[in-house]
Design a protein around this motif. Structure first.
Motif, mmCIF file in Angstrom:
data_model
loop_
_atom_site.group_PDB
_atom_site.id
_atom_site.type_symbol
_atom_site.label_atom_id
_atom_site.label_comp_id
_atom_site.label_asym_id
_atom_site.label_seq_id
_atom_site.Cartn_x
_atom_site.Cartn_y
_atom_site.Cartn_z
ATOM 1 N N ARG A 100 72.869 24.981 74.018
ATOM 2 C CA ARG A 100 71.548 25.603 74.013
ATOM 3 C C ARG A 100 71.247 26.110 72.608
ATOM 4 N NH1 ARG A 100 72.796 31.378 77.080
ATOM 5 N NH2 ARG A 100 74.465 32.067 75.680
ATOM 6 N N GLU A 150 68.660 35.263 72.133
ATOM 7 C CA GLU A 150 67.956 34.164 72.803
ATOM 8 C C GLU A 150 67.015 33.456 71.834
ATOM 9 O OE1 GLU A 150 66.894 34.815 77.328
ATOM 10 O OE2 GLU A 150 66.320 36.557 76.155
ATOM 11 N N GLY A 432 65.127 28.237 78.332
ATOM 12 C CA GLY A 432 66.015 28.654 77.262
ATOM 13 C C GLY A 432 66.717 29.977 77.485
ATOM 14 N N SER A 508 70.603 20.912 81.229
ATOM 15 C CA SER A 508 70.189 22.302 81.435
ATOM 16 C C SER A 508 68.694 22.500 81.242
ATOM 17 C CB SER A 508 70.943 23.223 80.469
ATOM 18 O OG SER A 508 72.318 23.203 80.728
ATOM 19 N N SER A 509 67.995 21.482 80.738
ATOM 20 C CA SER A 509 66.585 21.692 80.384
ATOM 21 C C SER A 509 65.680 20.525 80.743
ATOM 22 C CB SER A 509 66.485 21.962 78.876
ATOM 23 O OG SER A 509 67.030 20.881 78.144
#
Length: 575
Positions: A100, A150, A432, A508-509
């Motif tokens: 990520r 983040e 995210g 994951s996205s």
């Protein structure tokens, strides 16, 4: 470039750092992807103005020599340098362990502000409020101090939004409501921002407003205040003023916005621009308090975020605008459709006689069609009569065919379901922002005491708009006919909503609309059952959670709407 401009934590802008009550920001206010060279040139200018830094030219620590591709903790790979300023640098990086994007601030361990930055980052991380950009890690290692946070690729800075014009009243109302309640919660925990400006405010694609750099941005710059609550409250008022007028409420230009005209003082937003919502205009003036005085003559000033929250709650709620409906264009008949092709247009005001249509099927073609249909009907009747007579004559000469036994039709048993084995799993977070990426394996380790957990949310059971959903993507190792799933839940109550999707890859996205929905279930007990109408062949399965019940606080998070998954099992159809 869009990602860089919307996701980096705001430490790069070189606005003046004096409290907003004293003066407006002085210098260049580019977004996070501004030119780093210009920011380096502005460093000495900021220090010369006494912008809150505590170190002089003689005791500044030099910035660490880092470059793209450098790895921190053998995990965080630096990609793009967002800022290199005042002895520290900010980067967009990649967390290779969790695959990520993240943001990283790096400064030497002997920097005069290193201890303060570490303390601020760890305090901010403990808050765990989803309205703030979360601090993920704060480490001192190899003569470096770095803070990992983040990275929000779907978010847009308020600076960018205001470059297109003022916000609509509903958007401005949502912004000031969410920012005020978030900062009130932070101050209850003893945390202040002190650099709350348009570069520090983000709006996500779901319409949620988030604040970045809580405590950390001020620590990086060495900013302190004797009245932190008033400073943050006035900053919120300045943000609301800018959102309503597209002007900065001081004489100096800042953050890409023009300041107010010289020598007129602070005037209300509805006097700067026509059509400004009156209630929001007064609210902005109440928040822009200076030593207890305010430009609002009828209401007392708001000097803390709590007072601002109370003032907002007393306002009539501002509804979103009704969606505009565009009527379809009126149907236009063409000249050919009107049957006047080749004829001269009629004179205005003269009514043209419309010829009566001929009776149906009275033309030469219609008569031929009627004869053809009649002939076909006669032929069909003759053929049917002949077949019936032939069947009656042969009835006694042929043995009867035994009728099928109804009881024998269902003798073939359906295939028994088989348990599918999970080979690998990753947390799915297209926005995210993961929940508990390291705990994913706990959901298929056959240990009911371990679990993967979500964060705690203030409103529910539906997680939106704070979060569209949270989930885990599973790899079954090969294509299987997935028919059902059993999800063991840690928290019970009203209610948990889960959906099972078939995906194309372990990602994951990946966009949710690229996946095929298999089943949906709503549960209030400890187990949720997802049953497909018919099996779906897939290798990758997503369990997507969009609602969670209320649960009390524990060692990981406070009370709120949250859920945890202890065990997951999938069933498929044997082939």
């Amino acid at each position: 470039m869009a990602e860089r401009s919307t996701a980096a934590v705001d430490v790069a802008d070189n606005s003046g750092e004096e409290p907003l009550t004293a003066k407006a920001d002085q210098a260049d206010q580019s977004t996070a992807d501004g030119v780093a060279q210009k920011r380096e040139r502005d460093t000495e200018h900021d220090e010369a103005q006494g912008s809150g830094g505590t170190e002089g030219p003689g005791n500044k620590a030099s910035a660490p020599e880092l470059h793209s591709g450098h790895k921190l903790a053998r995990r965080y790979r630096l990609e793009d340098c967002v800022t290199r300023l005042d002895g520290f640098s900010s980067w967009r990086a990649v967390d290779e362990k969790l695959r990520r994007a993240v943001g990283v601030h790096v400064l030497p361990a002997d920097h005069t502000r290193a201890r303060a930055v570490l303390a601020a980052a760890r305090s901010s991380a403990l808050l765990g409020d989803p309205r703030f950009v979360q601090v993920l890690d704060a480490v001192e290692e190899n003569d470096l101090v770095y803070v990992v946070h983040e990275w929000l690729p779907d978010a847009t800075e308020l600076t960018t939004l205001l470059s297109a014009g003022p916000l609509e009243p509903h958007d401005a109302y949502q912004m000031v409501s969410q920012l005020s309640s978030a900062m009130a919660a932070a101050h209850r925990e003893g945390l202040a921002h002190l650099r709350l400006n348009p570069n520090a405010v983000l709006r996500t694609s779901t319409g949620q407003w988030r604040i970045r750099g809580l405590a950390v941005n001020a620590a990086l710059r060495g900013i302190a205040s004797e009245t932190p609550q008033r400073a943050d409250t006035e900053a919120i008022g300045a943000l609301l003023y800018a959102a309503l007028t597209q002007r900065w409420p001081y004489e100096n230009d800042a953050h890409g916005l023009s300041g107010l005209p010289k020598d007129i003082g602070l005037i209300a937003p509805d006097q700067v621009r026509a059509g400004v919502h009156r209630g929001l205009s007064e609210l902005a003036m109440r928040a822009l308090a200076n030593d207890g005085a305010t430009a609002s003559r009828h209401e007392s000033p708001c000097t803390t975020p709590e007072e601002l929250v109370k003032a907002i709650s007393e306002m009539p709620r501002i509804r979103p605008p009704e969606p505009a409906f565009t009527a379809p264009p009126e149907y236009q008949r063409t000249t050919y459709q009107q049957g006047s092709y080749g004829r001269a247009p009629a004179h205005p005001g003269v009514t043209q006689p419309v010829p009566a249509p001929p009776p149906p099927l009275q033309s030469r073609t219609g008569k031929a069609l009627k004869w053809a249909v009649s002939a076909l009907l006669i032929a069909a009747l003759g053929l049917g009569s002949w077949q019936l007579a032939d069947a009656l004559m042969d009835q006694g000469s042929e043995p009867k065919t035994p009728a099928p036994n109804p009881s024998a039709v269902g003798d073939e048993k359906p295939a028994a379901p088989k348990k599918l084995t999970v080979q690998e799993a990753v947390e799915y977070y297209p926005d995210g922002s993961p929940q508990d990426a390291d705990g994913v394996a706990n959901t298929y380790d056959e240990d009911s005491t371990s679990y993967w957990r979500t964060k705690s949310y203030f409103e529910g059971p539906e997680l939106a708009p704070f979060k569209q959903g949270v989930g885990i993507m599973y790899d079954l190792g090969a294509d299987e006919d997935v028919s059902s799933a059993s999800i063991s839940l840690r928290h019970t109550g009203d209610h948990t909503t889960l959906t099972m999707y078939a995906a194309d890859a372990l990602s994951s996205s990946a966009p949710l609309d690229s996946m095929k929905k298999i089943a949906t279930a709503e549960a209030s007990g400890p187990v949720a059952k997802l049953q497909a109408k018919k099996p779906v062949k897939t290798r990758y399965v997503l369990i997507w959670l969009t609602a969670a019940p209320y649960a009390e606080g524990d060692q990981f998070s406070g009370s709120g709407y949250k859920q945890a998954i202890t065990d997951v099992s999938f069933l498929g159809t044997s082939t």
